[in-house]
Motif scaffolding. Structure first.
Motif, PDB file in Angstrom:
ATOM      1  N   GLN A  31      -0.267  -0.184  -4.659  1.00 23.12           N
ATOM      2  CA  GLN A  31      -0.191   1.214  -4.251  1.00 23.12           C
ATOM      3  C   GLN A  31       1.254   1.677  -4.110  1.00 23.12           C
ATOM      4  O   GLN A  31       1.585   2.809  -4.453  1.00 23.12           O
ATOM      5  N   LYS A  32       2.094   0.813  -3.613  1.00 19.34           N
ATOM      6  CA  LYS A  32       3.478   1.188  -3.326  1.00 19.34           C
ATOM      7  C   LYS A  32       4.403   1.063  -4.536  1.00 19.34           C
ATOM      8  O   LYS A  32       5.302   1.879  -4.710  1.00 19.34           O
ATOM      9  N   TYR A  33       4.215   0.040  -5.371  1.00 17.40           N
ATOM     10  CA  TYR A  33       5.211  -0.272  -6.399  1.00 17.40           C
ATOM     11  C   TYR A  33       4.755  -0.165  -7.852  1.00 17.40           C
ATOM     12  O   TYR A  33       5.569  -0.319  -8.751  1.00 17.40           O
ATOM     13  N   MET A  34       3.488   0.067  -8.113  1.00 15.70           N
ATOM     14  CA  MET A  34       2.971   0.019  -9.489  1.00 15.70           C
ATOM     15  C   MET A  34       3.736   0.935 -10.440  1.00 15.70           C
ATOM     16  O   MET A  34       4.071   0.522 -11.551  1.00 15.70           O
ATOM     17  N   SER A  35       4.044   2.157 -10.038  1.00 15.54           N
ATOM     18  CA  SER A  35       4.672   3.094 -10.967  1.00 15.54           C
ATOM     19  C   SER A  35       6.071   2.648 -11.409  1.00 15.54           C
ATOM     20  O   SER A  35       6.464   2.871 -12.539  1.00 15.54           O
ATOM     21  N   ARG A  36       6.830   1.984 -10.539  1.00 15.92           N
ATOM     22  CA  ARG A  36       8.168   1.556 -10.956  1.00 15.92           C
ATOM     23  C   ARG A  36       8.195   0.144 -11.530  1.00 15.92           C
ATOM     24  O   ARG A  36       9.174  -0.249 -12.158  1.00 15.92           O
ATOM     25  N   TYR A  37       7.148  -0.618 -11.294  1.00 16.72           N
ATOM     26  CA  TYR A  37       7.132  -2.020 -11.725  1.00 16.72           C
ATOM     27  C   TYR A  37       7.305  -2.159 -13.233  1.00 16.72           C
ATOM     28  O   TYR A  37       8.066  -3.004 -13.692  1.00 16.72           O
ATOM     29  N   SER A  38       6.625  -1.340 -14.005  1.00 13.67           N
ATOM     30  CA  SER A  38       6.700  -1.475 -15.461  1.00 13.67           C
ATOM     31  C   SER A  38       8.067  -1.086 -16.017  1.00 13.67           C
ATOM     32  O   SER A  38       8.467  -1.574 -17.070  1.00 13.67           O
ATOM     33  N   GLN A  39       8.789  -0.229 -15.303  1.00 13.98           N
ATOM     34  CA  GLN A  39      10.093   0.227 -15.780  1.00 13.98           C
ATOM     35  C   GLN A  39      11.252  -0.687 -15.370  1.00 13.98           C
ATOM     36  O   GLN A  39      12.201  -0.848 -16.115  1.00 13.98           O
ATOM     37  N   LYS A  40      11.172  -1.253 -14.173  1.00 12.37           N
ATOM     38  CA  LYS A  40      12.219  -2.151 -13.671  1.00 12.37           C
ATOM     39  C   LYS A  40      11.557  -3.353 -13.002  1.00 12.37           C
ATOM     40  O   LYS A  40      11.564  -3.485 -11.782  1.00 12.37           O
ATOM     41  N   PRO A  41      10.943  -4.232 -13.816  1.00 14.22           N
ATOM     42  CA  PRO A  41      10.139  -5.313 -13.241  1.00 14.22           C
ATOM     43  C   PRO A  41      10.906  -6.303 -12.360  1.00 14.22           C
ATOM     44  O   PRO A  41      10.426  -6.668 -11.285  1.00 14.22           O
ATOM     45  N   ALA A  42      12.073  -6.739 -12.768  1.00 15.24           N
ATOM     46  CA  ALA A  42      12.798  -7.742 -11.974  1.00 15.24           C
ATOM     47  C   ALA A  42      13.237  -7.164 -10.632  1.00 15.24           C
ATOM     48  O   ALA A  42      13.027  -7.777  -9.581  1.00 15.24           O
ATOM     49  N   LYS A  43      13.814  -5.992 -10.657  1.00 10.99           N
ATOM     50  CA  LYS A  43      14.288  -5.349  -9.429  1.00 10.99           C
ATOM     51  C   LYS A  43      13.116  -5.049  -8.492  1.00 10.99           C
ATOM     52  O   LYS A  43      13.183  -5.296  -7.292  1.00 10.99           O
ATOM     53  N   THR A  83      14.373  -9.837 -16.253  1.00  8.67           N
ATOM     54  CA  THR A  83      15.280  -8.697 -16.406  1.00  8.67           C
ATOM     55  C   THR A  83      14.546  -7.409 -16.071  1.00  8.67           C
ATOM     56  O   THR A  83      13.346  -7.415 -15.787  1.00  8.67           O
ATOM     57  N   ASN A  84      15.283  -6.305 -16.163  1.00 10.48           N
ATOM     58  CA  ASN A  84      14.689  -4.997 -15.932  1.00 10.48           C
ATOM     59  C   ASN A  84      14.304  -4.290 -17.222  1.00 10.48           C
ATOM     60  O   ASN A  84      14.050  -3.086 -17.221  1.00 10.48           O
ATOM     61  N   GLU A  85      14.240  -5.045 -18.312  1.00 11.49           N
ATOM     62  CA  GLU A  85      13.747  -4.468 -19.557  1.00 11.49           C
ATOM     63  C   GLU A  85      12.301  -4.029 -19.306  1.00 11.49           C
ATOM     64  O   GLU A  85      11.497  -4.799 -18.764  1.00 11.49           O
ATOM     65  N   PRO A  86      11.958  -2.776 -19.655  1.00 12.68           N
ATOM     66  CA  PRO A  86      10.595  -2.297 -19.385  1.00 12.68           C
ATOM     67  C   PRO A  86       9.518  -3.197 -20.000  1.00 12.68           C
ATOM     68  O   PRO A  86       9.727  -3.826 -21.032  1.00 12.68           O
ATOM     69  N   LEU A  87       8.376  -3.232 -19.330  1.00 10.42           N
ATOM     70  CA  LEU A  87       7.241  -4.029 -19.783  1.00 10.42           C
ATOM     71  C   LEU A  87       6.384  -3.226 -20.746  1.00 10.42           C
ATOM     72  O   LEU A  87       6.346  -1.999 -20.683  1.00 10.42           O
ATOM     73  N   THR A  88       5.653  -3.925 -21.596  1.00  8.67           N
ATOM     74  CA  THR A  88       4.681  -3.263 -22.462  1.00  8.67           C
ATOM     75  C   THR A  88       3.344  -3.224 -21.722  1.00  8.67           C
ATOM     76  O   THR A  88       3.203  -3.813 -20.648  1.00  8.67           O
ATOM     77  N   GLU A  89       2.370  -2.606 -22.332  1.00 12.10           N
ATOM     78  CA  GLU A  89       1.046  -2.496 -21.697  1.00 12.10           C
ATOM     79  C   GLU A  89       0.356  -3.848 -21.529  1.00 12.10           C
ATOM     80  O   GLU A  89      -0.611  -3.964 -20.798  1.00 12.10           O
ATOM     81  N   LYS A  90       0.858  -4.902 -22.168  1.00 16.77           N
ATOM     82  CA  LYS A  90       0.266  -6.230 -22.020  1.00 16.77           C
ATOM     83  C   LYS A  90       0.271  -6.689 -20.563  1.00 16.77           C
ATOM     84  O   LYS A  90      -0.601  -7.435 -20.145  1.00 16.77           O
ATOM     85  N   TYR A  91       1.255  -6.248 -19.796  1.00  9.98           N
ATOM     86  CA  TYR A  91       1.326  -6.683 -18.406  1.00  9.98           C
ATOM     87  C   TYR A  91       0.116  -6.185 -17.621  1.00  9.98           C
ATOM     88  O   TYR A  91      -0.355  -6.853 -16.708  1.00  9.98           O
TER      89      TYR A  91
END
Length: 154
Positions: A31-43, A83-91
């Motif tokens: 609920q808190k982090y899903m929207s940013r997780y795919s864009q900056k996963p490591a951070k 890294t903070n390379e964005p994730l694809t939909e596979k995640y």
């Protein structure tokens, strides 16, 4: 295992862990982090990990199993993958698959309550192969959809 799958599994484990230890009313990790997780996963994962560790005093055997799962995935990640390379939909697929599997996992204590047995008896039945269970570290985990309370049958 692909980087996106690893990050998806990490998010699922973190979410289950947050549901177990966060106080009622507090947003879960998803609920808190899903929207940013795919864009900056490591951070984002680092923030999630820090927040979860604040609850470490509440961790019991079930939560320690989840932490072991974190460690296993992270140990199999190359430094170049974290890294903070964005994730694809596979995640997302990996997240939902792992979330589904983990939401049905229970420890010996909960299995004992469901089966009307002592925790020691459940451990013995797990070790003897009489209950469908997997040992992670020193802890037995069971899929609650695979056990039912029937006379002499599990």
């Amino acid at each position: 295992m692909n980087r996106d799958i690893k990050f998806g599994r990490l998010l699922a484990i973190a979410n289950i862990l947050s549901e177990k230890v966060f106080e009622e009313g507090k947003q879960s990790v998803v609920q808190k982090y899903m929207s940013r997780y795919s864009q900056k996963p490591a951070k984002t994962f680092q923030k999630i990990h820090e927040e979860l560790l604040e609850y470490a005093p509440k961790f019991g055997p079930d939560e320690m199993v989840l932490l072991d799962m974190f460690g296993e995935i992270l140990a199999n990640m190359d430094e170049s993958e974290f890294t903070n390379e964005p994730l694809t939909e596979k995640y997302l697929h990996a997240f939902h698959s792992q979330q589904h599997r983990l939401s049905n996992l229970i420890g010996v204590e909960e299995a004992a309550k469901i089966l009307g047995l002592s925790p020691g008896t459940v451990k013995n039945k797990c070790a003897a192969g009489e209950l469908p269970a997997k040992k992670i570290g020193k802890t037995w985990v069971l899929d609650k959809t695979m056990i039912t309370k029937k006379e002499g049958e599990y």
